[in-house]
Design a protein around this motif. Structure first.
Motif, PDB file in Angstrom:
ATOM      1  N   ARG A 405      92.532 -32.192 -15.739  1.00 14.67           N
ATOM      2  CA  ARG A 405      92.522 -33.561 -15.214  1.00 14.67           C
ATOM      3  C   ARG A 405      91.095 -34.026 -14.937  1.00 14.67           C
ATOM      4  N   GLU A 448     100.934 -32.542 -19.510  1.00 18.94           N
ATOM      5  CA  GLU A 448     101.115 -33.250 -18.239  1.00 18.94           C
ATOM      6  C   GLU A 448      99.881 -34.096 -17.915  1.00 18.94           C
ATOM      7  N   SER A 449      98.704 -33.513 -18.068  1.00 20.42           N
ATOM      8  CA  SER A 449      97.465 -34.235 -17.757  1.00 20.42           C
ATOM      9  C   SER A 449      97.208 -35.366 -18.755  1.00 20.42           C
ATOM     10  N   THR A 451      99.419 -37.039 -20.652  1.00 23.70           N
ATOM     11  CA  THR A 451     100.386 -38.120 -20.478  1.00 23.70           C
ATOM     12  C   THR A 451      99.994 -39.010 -19.303  1.00 23.70           C
ATOM     13  N   GLU A 452      99.455 -38.385 -18.268  1.00 24.88           N
ATOM     14  CA  GLU A 452      99.017 -39.143 -17.102  1.00 24.88           C
ATOM     15  C   GLU A 452      97.730 -39.911 -17.383  1.00 24.88           C
ATOM     16  N   ALA A 453      96.779 -39.283 -18.079  1.00 27.05           N
ATOM     17  CA  ALA A 453      95.469 -39.907 -18.309  1.00 27.05           C
ATOM     18  C   ALA A 453      95.502 -40.939 -19.430  1.00 27.05           C
ATOM     19  N   PRO A 455      98.494 -42.564 -21.291  1.00 20.79           N
ATOM     20  CA  PRO A 455      99.923 -42.747 -21.583  1.00 20.79           C
ATOM     21  C   PRO A 455     100.208 -43.496 -22.879  1.00 20.79           C
TER      22      PRO A 455
END
Length: 524
Positions: A405, A448-449, A451-453, A455
């Protein structure tokens, strides 16, 4: 396939001149029979070298796209190749050309115009490195002790690269070049680059202030250049060149000798804190530069050092600029320096030879690639160095997620203006072997990181330094949504601040990659 030749193109679009080469690169298997297949470039041959053209400009601040396109089309025909024959290479936009108003548009035009995988790059450090490779300085340093400094001086910048044992250990770049002052045979000035005008003012202020002068004692000059030590000393003002004014030969040679002296003082590690030199810096002022044991000069100025020094304004302005006089001034300094200084064997075409033969690297064979994803161009690198695996799986997952992240957010903040898919390439550096269990945790943490950073991203590009590209790619594919296309490569180590171009496969398990620095310098 144990060996295969590919075609590479190098284009150097510089402040004064544009040059073009075609090279052949030999891909060979370099791994042993019991190891995973690994390919590398084992031989480079120049196949075609273009004439040296004047860089086409439509105005002082704009590159002439139509003229440049016609020039390249002509050169493809002369070289006897088609754009579709080109598999790799680089377009290097160098010196003041990178500051032109439409330089960024030029990158995209050239990338699409010059074949399926010719890339467009610019940047002082990369330019210095390529010139040092193309001039032969890097190779020379592998066989000779000490530090070799290659200074590539063209129309707009002087790019110095320091080599020791074949490795580049430092760079520095200054606004010093032949086209920074343009004039006619009568001495009428048509153009003065802003950094030069500011530098002259700063030098004059410093020399006028009591007790502020820095030792800039210059050498006596041979016939054709000024011979009065007082005339060239730091207590004498340099003539301030201005567009529309007329300059004398004596005034120009005084300026060029002072400019040459400033350059050589910097590359030898002198005057690192001198405020008078601040206008000339392209890279930041670097303290503690290595002291070279030998200095080579490449670029157009290096080639001019082999010519007789100009004796008057007409001979000085034969190319419409101060290039011949700056080259002669460097020879003045060279004659008296304790460090050997000479023009490089490959002087005028050093950068383009480096661009055509030295930019491409090859991915490892253990890769994963979703169809119709390549080529990718100008992708900034998010560099993530992973700590050793934590003995507790939960703590290891937390550790991986935090590192990933941080790398992604830092890159997105740094390159906010870059609009692309993917928005960055995730470069993972592992110090140790990655176990199967940790690789699964790594795949979870990446998705996970990411998709968050990012999208909205439709492509995920992952580069690892170890042989895990294929296994990591399959682990990511198993977890990702079908619409996310994945490219996972290995055996490469790009760093933060680099950009990547990833080309079309040369065969099923060989992907050409160019790791580059892409910078567009802007005036202060």
């Amino acid at each position: 396939m144990l060996e295969n030749w590919i075609t590479s193109v190098g284009i150097d679009l510089g402040t004064s001149t544009t040059k073009w080469v075609v090279s052949r690169l030999l891909l060979s298997q370099i791994s042993g029979g019991s190891s995973l297949p690994r390919y590398g470039i084992t031989k480079r041959e120049l196949q075609y070298v273009s004439p040296i053209y004047s860089t086409p400009l439509s105005t002082m601040t704009d590159i002439d796209f139509p003229a440049l396109s016609l020039l390249l089309e002509k050169e493809y025909k002369l070289a006897g190749i088609d754009q579709t024959d080109v598999q790799t290479g680089a377009v290097i936009i160098t010196g003041e050309t990178a500051t032109k108003r439409n330089a960024e548009q030029l990158v995209h035009l050239l990338a699409s115009h010059a074949g399926q995988f010719v890339v467009a790059t610019a940047g002082a450090d990369l330019e210095a490195l390529l010139a040092g490779k193309g001039s032969g300085a890097q190779e020379w340093s592998t066989h000779n002790q000490g530090v070799i400094c290659n200074i590539d001086i063209g129309g707009g910048t002087a790019n110095a690269a320091y080599f020791s044992d074949g490795e580049m250990i430092a760079t520095v770049t200054l606004h010093i070049g032949g086209r920074l002052i343009r004039l006619d045979s009568e001495g009428a000035i048509a153009y003065v680059a802003e950094p030069v005008a500011k530098w002259v003012k700063a030098e004059n202020r410093e020399s006028a202030g009591p007790g502020t002068g820095v030792n800039k004692q210059l050498c006596d000059a041979p016939e054709g250049l000024a011979t009065s030590e007082n005339k060239l000393g730091s207590d004498i003002h340099i003539h301030q060149p201005e567009p529309g004014a007329t300059v004398s030969f004596d005034q120009l040679e005084q300026l060029c000798v002072r400019m040459a002296s400033a350059l050589l003082a910097v590359v030898q590690g002198h005057r690192p804190h001198d405020p008078a030199l601040l206008p000339l810096w392209v890279s930041r002022s670097v303290c503690g530069l290595p002291v070279p044991n030998e200095i080579w000069i490449s670029g157009g100025i290096g080639a001019l050092m082999r010519a007789a020094p100009p004796r008057n304004l007409a001979e000085t302005a034969r190319y419409g600029d101060i290039g011949p006089l700056l080259a002669a001034a460097l020879n003045v300094q060279a004659a008296h320096l304790s460090i050997p200084i000479r023009p490089a064997e490959q002087a005028e075409r050093a950068t383009v030879i480096g661009a055509g033969t030295q930019t491409t690297e090859v991915s490892g064979a253990t890769l994963y690639l979703d169809r119709d994803t390549l080529p990718l161009r100008n992708v900034p690198v998010a560099h993530c160095r992973l700590q050793a695996e934590h003995p507790l799986p939960e703590m290891d997952s937390l550790q991986l997620g935090e590192a990933l992240r941080t790398a992604m957010v830092t890159t997105l903040d740094t390159y906010a203006a870059v609009q692309g898919d993917p928005p960055f390439a995730l470069a993972i550096a592992c110090e140790e072997y990655c176990s199967y269990r940790r690789l699964q945790r790594l795949a979870d943490a990446i998705l996970e990181s990411y998709t968050e950073a990012a999208p909205e991203a439709g492509v995920l590009l992952v580069i690892s330094n170890r042989d895990m590209g294929k296994s990591l790619g399959y682990a990511l594919r198993k977890r990702a949504v079908p619409s996310l296309r994945i490219v996972s490569l290995d055996q490469l180590e790009p760093g933060f601040g680099d950009y990547l171009d990833v080309g079309l496969p040369l065969k099923e398990d060989i992907i050409p990659v160019v790791i580059k620095t892409l910078l567009f310098h802007k005036s202060n």
